[in-house]
Design an enzyme around this catalytic site. Structure first.
Site: not given
Ligand code: B4P
Length: 189
Positions: A14, A89, A128, A134, A145
């Protein structure tokens, strides 16, 4: 105007794809994960609260998330639109997002879900975690989880927007450019 929800399980790409979409369409990127990490980095009360949940791989409570989202949107008025990354979410967050958008005289125009198998997610996030500092990327148990939380609380948001014909699912496995091309096709069709 494009108001896109980029959707999918943790680690589905994402945040990665959001950066590319923002550049192409000149959108404002709203990432609740980044907003929480900013608050944590600044030791704010909101950050302290969010940290309790994030480090365990759980969702931050809706009232905290929705209040923060409203504040962020109140600071911005982009006529090209927005990309919502990691939000909504839960169904309660989806209802709040719809209400906020209605109050602004606009609406969500697309939801694009990135479909990625669990084992690929675990692999990506552990990779990552080697450099991200993180805590939620450090152990397979916490990552699993996060996937359980996604399946229980977040995946119903796809059907919520499908009822209005806005939800699309694409294959989230492949090169970054391949996946970006699939997203562009979806936005332009
Ligand atoms: P991404 O998937 O881009 O990571 P992200 O968007 O940061 O998702 P995430 O769910 O972890 O984080 P968020 O900050 O929203 O990439 C992951 C990895 O994969 C990277 O290393 C990337 O390089 C790699 N990658 C990407 N595409 C690839 C491909 N095609 N091939 C190979 N590798 C690839 O959330 C973190 C936490 O914050 C949640 O768990 C929750 O606790 C909290 N949170 C955030 N928003 C919330 C909400 N709305 N409500 C409640 N809690 C919330």
């Amino acid at each position: 105007m494009i108001n896109l929800i980029i959707f999918g399980p943790p680690g589905s790409g994402k945040g990665t794809q959001a950066q590319k979409i923002v550049e192409l369409f000149d959108l404002t990127h709203i990432s609740t994960g980044d907003l929480f990490r900013y608050e944590i980095g600044n030791d704010t009360p909101l950050g302290m609260k969010a940290k309790e949940y994030m480090n365990k791989g759980e969702l931050v409570p809706d009232e905290v998330t929705i209040g923060m989202l409203e504040n962020r949107l109140n600071q911005s008025n982009n006529p090209n639109g927005y990309i919502f990354d990691g939000v909504p979410r839960t169904i309660a967050q989806a209802e709040a997002v719809n209400q906020i958008m209605t109050d602004r005289g606009t609406e969500i125009t697309h939801l694009i879900a990135l479909d990625v198998p669990d084992d690929e997610i675990v692999k990506r996030l552990l990779e990552r975690g080697k450099t991200s500092n993180r805590p939620d990327d450090q152990s397979e148990e916490i990552i699993r989880r996060r996937i359980v939380e996604y399946n229980a609380k977040t995946s119903p948001v796809f059907n919520f927007y499908a009822e209005s014909g806005l939800s699309n699912k694409i294959d989230g496995v492949g090169s970054l450019d391949e996946i970006f091309a699939r997203i562009k096709d979806c936005l332009e069709s």
